[in-house]
Design an enzyme around this catalytic site. Sequence first.
Site, PDB file in Angstrom:
ATOM      1  N   ASP A 104       0.821  -1.213   0.000  1.00 27.81           N
ATOM      2  CA  ASP A 104       0.000   0.000   0.000  1.00 27.81           C
ATOM      3  C   ASP A 104       0.856   1.265   0.000  1.00 27.81           C
ATOM      4  O   ASP A 104       0.432   2.325   0.468  1.00 27.81           O
ATOM      5  CB  ASP A 104      -0.956   0.010   1.201  1.00 27.81           C
ATOM      6  N   HIS A 111      21.400  13.731 -27.181  1.00 31.37           N
ATOM      7  CA  HIS A 111      19.944  13.585 -27.313  1.00 31.37           C
ATOM      8  C   HIS A 111      19.283  14.883 -26.879  1.00 31.37           C
ATOM      9  O   HIS A 111      19.883  15.729 -26.214  1.00 31.37           O
ATOM     10  CB  HIS A 111      19.441  12.409 -26.470  1.00 31.37           C
ATOM     11  N   GLU A 148      27.779  14.224 -25.337  1.00 32.54           N
ATOM     12  CA  GLU A 148      28.354  13.306 -24.353  1.00 32.54           C
ATOM     13  C   GLU A 148      29.215  12.213 -24.989  1.00 32.54           C
ATOM     14  O   GLU A 148      28.875  11.022 -24.932  1.00 32.54           O
ATOM     15  CB  GLU A 148      27.240  12.673 -23.520  1.00 32.54           C
ATOM     16  N   TYR A 166      35.181   3.708 -23.687  1.00 32.35           N
ATOM     17  CA  TYR A 166      34.956   2.646 -22.701  1.00 32.35           C
ATOM     18  C   TYR A 166      35.852   1.453 -23.045  1.00 32.35           C
ATOM     19  O   TYR A 166      35.729   0.875 -24.130  1.00 32.35           O
ATOM     20  CB  TYR A 166      33.489   2.230 -22.697  1.00 32.35           C
TER      21      TYR A 166
END
Length: 444
Positions: A40, A354, A387, A391
């Site tokens: 709940d 983006h 960005e 990597y």
Amino acid sequence: MLSKLPIEEFQAHRLAFFEQMPTNSVAIIPANSEVTRSNDTEFVFCQDKNFYYLTGFNEPDALLVLVKNDDSCESVLFCLAKDELQEVWHGRRIGQEKAVADYKVEQAFTSDEIDSYLPDYLDGKSQVFFPFANEALTHKVFAWIAQVKSTFRQGGKAPANLLDSADITNELRLIKSDNELALMRQANVISGNAHQRAMQKAAVGKFEYQVEAEILHEFARNGARHAAYGTIVAGGDNANILHYTNNSDVLNDNELLLIDAGGELDGYAADITRTFPVNGRFTQEQKAIYQLVLDAKNLAVNAIKPGMSFAKLNIITNEFLTKGLLDLGILTGDLATLIEEKKVKDYFIHGLGHWLGLDVHDVGDYHANAEREQHRAFKQGMVMTIEPGIYIPLSDMNVEQKWRGIGVRIEDNIAVTATGYENLTQDAPDTIDAIEALMAKANS
């Protein structure tokens, strides 16, 4: 609570939407409902962004109806009724009277009255706009239309054309107003200071989640009560997991820490990434990769102006990164061949950027072709991220060991101006000298 944006801003958004609607049409835009987290308890409520864009109204289970007739446009809001018992347990409600007064709609009714009124609003209209992606609302719209059709012997006439309202809101949201840009600047200031705090508080032996807590505290104490997305605090090889959000590992000496974090201010997102050494000093290999990514980021940002596109920026950035990786010996072979074969994507594995706004990955068509090249020309008022990243996971046996485990991403938020760009991300240090100086000061 009223938005930090003036209510006239939301009226202007509705007016712009009305201008895209043909005469004798109606649009139905739903709010979100609360979502159960467990048993709940509910998740923190997040309003449907298109509904918020048109209303500034931040309660669940509401509905906006926009009606365009031959000589008038009317905004009707359905929202929760005032209820003393419910408000004691769950918080104050705005109610219908204040909805009209404070949110400047022409009429307001209770949410319980939606099914009673909607067939009447649809009757006689030629077109209806609603978000096709909202499956629950789609079922309701068809039920209301069926109800209108059942009265055809009495003169009822249901809309014949169904159109996706997202086609309008997505385009409107892509161009930010002066008020929206001011709010996004503020979100960037708050978020940039949070990145500074992370640099000052990070240390060998701390856990990633402890740094995350510092970031979230800096957001909240400056008015951005919630993060715009799941905060990424990725030490060492974890930086090579793009959407790493476990944030559970210890920070180790001689490793980098990649933080992708942005606050949400009045619904609008910042999206900033910084990468820095846990111990405050870059190794030579870390410096080499970091400077390459930083130079690529600055190269892309400096090229932004009206008429530019992500497709063009990708060519510039990918060629630059390819040459840089070749010079470091991470890529080997002929430069032209490496560029043609897009070998840089072995290490720069995501897109360059983006759209940014009410959503961190904001709406708006990129005009991508079959090769996923995004050819939409930039216009004044668009806001985007830039960005680039490199990597190199520990598991990559194709490179020398000294490079393995390095993951670097640097991300700024950029607004297109009439003649160029504005970098909204001014408060998060990104040069090697500035980062090392800030961390040395914090540790002195």
